[in-house]
Design a protein around this motif. Structure first.
Motif, PDB file in Angstrom:
ATOM      1  N   PRO A  85     -72.005 -85.625   7.994  1.00  0.00           N
ATOM      2  CA  PRO A  85     -71.271 -86.015   6.766  1.00  0.00           C
ATOM      3  C   PRO A  85     -71.276 -84.947   5.681  1.00  0.00           C
ATOM      4  CG  PRO A  85     -72.643 -87.819   7.548  1.00  0.00           C
ATOM      5  CD  PRO A  85     -73.052 -86.608   8.340  1.00  0.00           C
ATOM      6  N   LEU A  86     -72.382 -84.201   5.552  1.00  0.00           N
ATOM      7  CA  LEU A  86     -72.441 -83.158   4.531  1.00  0.00           C
ATOM      8  C   LEU A  86     -71.682 -81.918   4.984  1.00  0.00           C
ATOM      9  CD1 LEU A  86     -73.359 -81.886   1.924  1.00  0.00           C
ATOM     10  CD2 LEU A  86     -75.589 -81.396   2.970  1.00  0.00           C
ATOM     11  N   ALA A  87     -71.928 -81.475   6.208  1.00  0.00           N
ATOM     12  CA  ALA A  87     -71.253 -80.272   6.703  1.00  0.00           C
ATOM     13  C   ALA A  87     -69.742 -80.452   6.702  1.00  0.00           C
ATOM     14  CB  ALA A  87     -71.747 -79.927   8.107  1.00  0.00           C
ATOM     15  N   ALA A  88     -69.287 -81.618   7.138  1.00  0.00           N
ATOM     16  CA  ALA A  88     -67.850 -81.903   7.205  1.00  0.00           C
ATOM     17  C   ALA A  88     -67.369 -82.561   5.917  1.00  0.00           C
ATOM     18  CB  ALA A  88     -67.552 -82.790   8.410  1.00  0.00           C
ATOM     19  N   ILE A  89     -67.796 -82.016   4.779  1.00  0.00           N
ATOM     20  CA  ILE A  89     -67.489 -82.626   3.491  1.00  0.00           C
ATOM     21  C   ILE A  89     -65.988 -82.674   3.225  1.00  0.00           C
ATOM     22  CG2 ILE A  89     -67.740 -80.432   2.277  1.00  0.00           C
ATOM     23  CD1 ILE A  89     -68.663 -83.939   0.937  1.00  0.00           C
ATOM     24  N   VAL A  90     -65.252 -81.671   3.696  1.00  0.00           N
ATOM     25  CA  VAL A  90     -63.799 -81.659   3.448  1.00  0.00           C
ATOM     26  C   VAL A  90     -63.100 -82.806   4.180  1.00  0.00           C
ATOM     27  CG1 VAL A  90     -61.665 -80.373   3.857  1.00  0.00           C
ATOM     28  CG2 VAL A  90     -63.626 -79.234   2.801  1.00  0.00           C
TER      29      VAL A  90
END
Length: 285
Positions: free
Chosen positions: A216-221
């Motif tokens: 969820p954080l890494a794929a924030i976009v």
């Protein structure tokens, strides 16, 4: 990675010529940003080319245990292909039908993946978490795919921390070969065929590598993109007005005055920062 990149570059170029020869091109929404109207007729479904290239390179050089993940990617690619061909079908898939098929495929994958890696003391909860991550990523990546080079750039950055896995190397090579043709102004779009499969594959990679909590954080976009759609729909149903100029978020920014290339560039930077934070703070990779 080099083999996948070369194959993807060749296959995508061939795909562009094939689609042009068949007269098949993307239909652009008339109510969207006016700058997108010039993209009418651009070849689409380019996901077929880069996914095939990545898979062939993986078969030639793959040494990890992620071959089963490609079956998930194939299922989502075929479902995305049905979406892309919706106008040519007697009856396009309804949203609820598509979600049901996505959930079924994600559940089958989750039952297999939960035997490879555990995130909670309860296997059934692991299955639900994994299935939710796959379905959520597939749709979030689909919403993100709306600007030249945006999703391919975001996906490439998300794959970089997994450079030690042949699966990630070949998928990254495939994405980069496609990005060569997709950079502004795009000569081809990946379509739902590519975006849905890419979301499922990236989510599956995070799952099988033991890094699900970092997704969820890494794929924030992609997370922000899908949240913008949810919030826009909910707000409109409640008030009859739009909260954003247009959803997903990248279209709102365009209509607010950001150039398309600026949105892509800044979203790539945001993804790089979020991915670094996720793996730095979470100790993943």
């Amino acid at each position: 990675m080099a083999l996948a990149l070369l194959l993807s570059w060749i296959f995508t170029g061939f795909w562009i010529s094939l689609m042009k020869g068949l007269g098949l091109g993307k239909r652009v929404r008339q109510d969207g940003p006016q700058t997108h109207l010039t993209k009418e007729g651009t070849p689409s479904m380019g996901g077929v080319a880069f996914l095939l290239a990545a898979f062939l390179a993986y078969l030639a050089t793959g040494k990890d245990a992620f071959l089963g993940l490609w079956l998930l990617g194939l299922g989502f690619a075929l479902l995305g292909l049905l979406d892309d061909l919706g106008g040519s079908l007697a009856r396009p898939l309804r949203a609820r039908e598509k979600l049901a098929l996505q959930s079924l495929m994600a559940l089958v994958f989750a039952l297999w993946a939960a035997r490879q890696v555990a995130y909670t003391p309860w296997p059934i909860l692991d299955v639900l978490l994994i299935a939710l991550a796959v379905v959520g990523a597939a749709n979030a990546f689909n919403f993100t795919d709306g600007l030249d080079g945006l999703l391919a750039s975001v996906a490439a950055i998300l794959l970089l921390p997994f450079h030690g896995y042949p699966f990630a190397q070949t998928l990254l090579g495939g994405v980069l070969g496609f990005l060569w043709h997709n950079a502004p102004r795009a000569k081809v779009f990946m379509g739902d065929t590519g975006s849905q499969a890419l979301g499922a594959l990236v989510a599956g990679l995070f799952v099988l590598s033991g890094n699900l909590w970092l997704l969820p954080l890494a794929a924030i976009v992609p997370v922000l993109e899908v949240l913008s759609v949810v919030v826009q729909v909910a707000y409109f149903r409640r008030t009859g007005r739009r909260l954003l100029r247009m959803s997903p978020l990248h279209h709102h920014l365009e209509l607010s005055g950001w150039d398309e290339a600026k949105v892509v560039f800044r979203f790539a930077i945001l993804t790089a920062l979020a991915t670094a934070l996720a793996f730095g703070l979470g100790g993943g990779g």
